[in-house]
Design a protein around this motif. Sequence first.
Motif, PDB file in Angstrom:
ATOM      1  N   THR A 240      -5.215  -2.795  15.407  1.00  0.00           N
ATOM      2  CA  THR A 240      -6.391  -2.942  14.540  1.00  0.00           C
ATOM      3  C   THR A 240      -7.186  -1.644  14.478  1.00  0.00           C
ATOM      4  O   THR A 240      -7.608  -1.202  13.396  1.00  0.00           O
ATOM      5  CB  THR A 240      -7.289  -4.084  15.045  1.00  0.00           C
ATOM      6  N   VAL A 241      -7.397  -1.022  15.627  1.00  0.00           N
ATOM      7  CA  VAL A 241      -8.143   0.246  15.686  1.00  0.00           C
ATOM      8  C   VAL A 241      -7.430   1.311  14.851  1.00  0.00           C
ATOM      9  O   VAL A 241      -8.053   2.009  14.037  1.00  0.00           O
ATOM     10  CB  VAL A 241      -8.299   0.710  17.143  1.00  0.00           C
ATOM     11  N   LEU A 242      -6.114   1.446  15.041  1.00  0.00           N
ATOM     12  CA  LEU A 242      -5.369   2.483  14.333  1.00  0.00           C
ATOM     13  C   LEU A 242      -5.354   2.207  12.825  1.00  0.00           C
ATOM     14  O   LEU A 242      -5.431   3.143  12.012  1.00  0.00           O
ATOM     15  CB  LEU A 242      -3.945   2.561  14.880  1.00  0.00           C
ATOM     16  N   ARG A 243      -5.267   0.953  12.456  1.00  0.00           N
ATOM     17  CA  ARG A 243      -5.289   0.586  11.039  1.00  0.00           C
ATOM     18  C   ARG A 243      -6.638   0.978  10.419  1.00  0.00           C
ATOM     19  O   ARG A 243      -6.690   1.524   9.304  1.00  0.00           O
ATOM     20  CB  ARG A 243      -5.042  -0.914  10.888  1.00  0.00           C
ATOM     21  N   GLU A 244      -7.721   0.711  11.138  1.00  0.00           N
ATOM     22  CA  GLU A 244      -9.056   1.001  10.598  1.00  0.00           C
ATOM     23  C   GLU A 244      -9.342   2.503  10.566  1.00  0.00           C
ATOM     24  O   GLU A 244     -10.058   2.976   9.687  1.00  0.00           O
ATOM     25  CB  GLU A 244     -10.112   0.250  11.406  1.00  0.00           C
ATOM     26  N   VAL A 245      -8.785   3.246  11.522  1.00  0.00           N
ATOM     27  CA  VAL A 245      -8.936   4.710  11.469  1.00  0.00           C
ATOM     28  C   VAL A 245      -8.225   5.247  10.232  1.00  0.00           C
ATOM     29  O   VAL A 245      -8.770   6.081   9.482  1.00  0.00           O
ATOM     30  CB  VAL A 245      -8.379   5.369  12.746  1.00  0.00           C
ATOM     31  N   THR A 246      -7.005   4.764   9.988  1.00  0.00           N
ATOM     32  CA  THR A 246      -6.262   5.212   8.813  1.00  0.00           C
ATOM     33  C   THR A 246      -7.013   4.867   7.528  1.00  0.00           C
ATOM     34  O   THR A 246      -7.053   5.657   6.572  1.00  0.00           O
ATOM     35  CB  THR A 246      -4.865   4.560   8.789  1.00  0.00           C
ATOM     36  N   ALA A 247      -7.656   3.699   7.513  1.00  0.00           N
ATOM     37  CA  ALA A 247      -8.390   3.258   6.319  1.00  0.00           C
ATOM     38  C   ALA A 247      -9.583   4.154   6.009  1.00  0.00           C
ATOM     39  O   ALA A 247     -10.075   4.167   4.867  1.00  0.00           O
ATOM     40  CB  ALA A 247      -8.846   1.814   6.507  1.00  0.00           C
ATOM     41  N   LEU A 248     -10.065   4.918   6.996  1.00  0.00           N
ATOM     42  CA  LEU A 248     -11.183   5.836   6.748  1.00  0.00           C
ATOM     43  C   LEU A 248     -10.799   6.887   5.716  1.00  0.00           C
ATOM     44  O   LEU A 248     -11.642   7.381   4.975  1.00  0.00           O
ATOM     45  CB  LEU A 248     -11.625   6.513   8.047  1.00  0.00           C
ATOM     46  N   GLY A 249      -9.523   7.269   5.721  1.00  0.00           N
ATOM     47  CA  GLY A 249      -9.044   8.246   4.743  1.00  0.00           C
ATOM     48  C   GLY A 249      -9.284   9.678   5.149  1.00  0.00           C
ATOM     49  O   GLY A 249      -8.369  10.499   5.167  1.00  0.00           O
ATOM     50  N   THR A 250     -10.527   9.995   5.489  1.00  0.00           N
ATOM     51  CA  THR A 250     -10.880  11.345   5.913  1.00  0.00           C
ATOM     52  C   THR A 250     -11.852  11.283   7.080  1.00  0.00           C
ATOM     53  O   THR A 250     -12.556  10.296   7.271  1.00  0.00           O
ATOM     54  CB  THR A 250     -11.537  12.154   4.772  1.00  0.00           C
ATOM     55  N   GLY A 251     -11.884  12.372   7.844  1.00  0.00           N
ATOM     56  CA  GLY A 251     -12.828  12.500   8.936  1.00  0.00           C
ATOM     57  C   GLY A 251     -14.114  13.151   8.474  1.00  0.00           C
ATOM     58  O   GLY A 251     -14.283  13.459   7.275  1.00  0.00           O
ATOM     59  N   PRO A 252     -15.059  13.397   9.384  1.00  0.00           N
ATOM     60  CA  PRO A 252     -16.370  13.958   9.004  1.00  0.00           C
ATOM     61  C   PRO A 252     -16.280  15.337   8.372  1.00  0.00           C
ATOM     62  O   PRO A 252     -17.162  15.727   7.618  1.00  0.00           O
ATOM     63  CB  PRO A 252     -17.137  13.996  10.335  1.00  0.00           C
ATOM     64  N   GLY A 253     -15.204  16.075   8.652  1.00  0.00           N
ATOM     65  CA  GLY A 253     -15.062  17.405   8.063  1.00  0.00           C
ATOM     66  C   GLY A 253     -14.240  17.415   6.790  1.00  0.00           C
ATOM     67  O   GLY A 253     -13.932  18.488   6.260  1.00  0.00           O
ATOM     68  N   GLY A 254     -13.869  16.215   6.302  1.00  0.00           N
ATOM     69  CA  GLY A 254     -13.088  16.137   5.076  1.00  0.00           C
ATOM     70  C   GLY A 254     -11.587  16.182   5.282  1.00  0.00           C
ATOM     71  O   GLY A 254     -10.824  16.104   4.314  1.00  0.00           O
ATOM     72  N   GLN A 255     -11.138  16.319   6.526  1.00  0.00           N
ATOM     73  CA  GLN A 255      -9.703  16.361   6.815  1.00  0.00           C
ATOM     74  C   GLN A 255      -9.106  14.967   6.672  1.00  0.00           C
ATOM     75  O   GLN A 255      -9.693  13.983   7.118  1.00  0.00           O
ATOM     76  CB  GLN A 255      -9.478  16.873   8.241  1.00  0.00           C
ATOM     77  N   PRO A 256      -7.923  14.816   6.052  1.00  0.00           N
ATOM     78  CA  PRO A 256      -7.278  13.500   6.018  1.00  0.00           C
ATOM     79  C   PRO A 256      -6.957  13.042   7.437  1.00  0.00           C
ATOM     80  O   PRO A 256      -6.602  13.861   8.295  1.00  0.00           O
ATOM     81  CB  PRO A 256      -6.005  13.753   5.204  1.00  0.00           C
ATOM     82  N   VAL A 257      -7.092  11.732   7.700  1.00  0.00           N
ATOM     83  CA  VAL A 257      -6.861  11.227   9.047  1.00  0.00           C
ATOM     84  C   VAL A 257      -5.958   9.995   9.006  1.00  0.00           C
ATOM     85  O   VAL A 257      -5.941   9.245   8.021  1.00  0.00           O
ATOM     86  CB  VAL A 257      -8.186  10.861   9.768  1.00  0.00           C
TER      87      VAL A 257
END
Length: 421
Positions: free
Chosen positions: A240-257
């Motif tokens: 669940t955690v990994l799925r939700e991290v992927t759903a963020l799309g990008t991190g705070p610096g704009g990098q895809p995650v």
Amino acid sequence: MVEITRRNFLGAIGVGAGGLAAGGTLAGCTGSGTAGESGTDFAMPTFQAAPELEIEPFHTSDTPGMQNVYTEQVTTFFKSVDREPGSGGTVTSFQLTWGEPSDPLEENQYWQELNERLGVSFEPTFVPQPTFDQKFSTMLASGEVPDLVFVNDQSAVNLQGIRDGAFADLSDVLAGDNILEWPNLAARKEEIWRASLKDGRIYQVPSTVWAITSLIAMRTDLLEQTGIGTAPTDADQLLTVLREVTALGTGPGGQPVYGVSKYDPPMWRWIFKTGPDWRLGDDGGLVFVAQTEEYRQMLTWLANAWDEGVFDPVAMTANPADIVSGSGLQYRSVTDSFTALGFTQNEMDTPGAKMDFFDVPGYDGTAPVITRNVPYGRSTCVSAAAAEDEDRLVEILNVLDYLSAPYGSEEALFIGSGIEG
């Protein structure tokens, strides 16, 4: 003034990085096995711990095989070698190198100083990793075996040198209290010697190695944005955690995650408790890890996780440069976490990133199973021909003992850092 090229020289000879057996254990009690206790026909080398450091450890563990963790630097150094320098002769070596070749002796103040301290002319042959096995075979075939030879006993080519008698049987020379003549070599516990035996005999001087050399790190800035947070308790919550991290799309610096950017098998084997590659079955036979139920459960979970898109699509690449995304979880070396390339640098390179260690859950909500490393690291053998001369053998072992000086010693300070100025 000629530039001191300690870094290039050490990168080539592997001192401190394991190219020759190096380092000593920092804590423990003394003692030795007898022939009957050890299961061999000689007494296992007596263990003599290196002197204690002047600083207190930040963390200690009751888990066998784990080293103390220090956060302070040693400022007062002990002398680990109390003997006269060598006779002025030559000691040769054949060594794996990961770095650039060192500058020639006549241009290298560090190498010159090393020779002065050893009392011999140390003449290493540096061999790059890609061609090591080939050059090793050529060296054996020539019949001219250097005094000290790096031997990777996970390589059939290297093992052949032991089988063919190219290297000395050091069992009796190092047995029991005999090894105390070389205190830095004696700072290896019996389990280290025992694990490195070949046909029940000592052909290698093994280096010490950390019980765990890699760990799992996390981007807390990403995991904290999930509904479960930074401490999932089982495989379902982890997915669940990994799925939700992927759903963020990008991190705070704009990098895809993604939840995970690179596929590293050990991380999942810890979580699914697969244990070592081989285990004893109920019938007393050996069972390979891929035949176990835990391994099947791991593969089933990973296949589902891949379908869920929690992995970067290039996570299986063999080329690290292919991975440009950020990652919720990372499997990384201990040194890659603490050195200049560690967490602090990661946070500087990625605005808004926050790094920390990840408390690994077992897939079923209980503790994970973390398999420790084999008890010894890279090893050094002594030429059988050179060992026929007892005085020469002693001098060769003296050199290896010096190069094996433990952290906190004057010798290790010089080997690792040169001389101030």
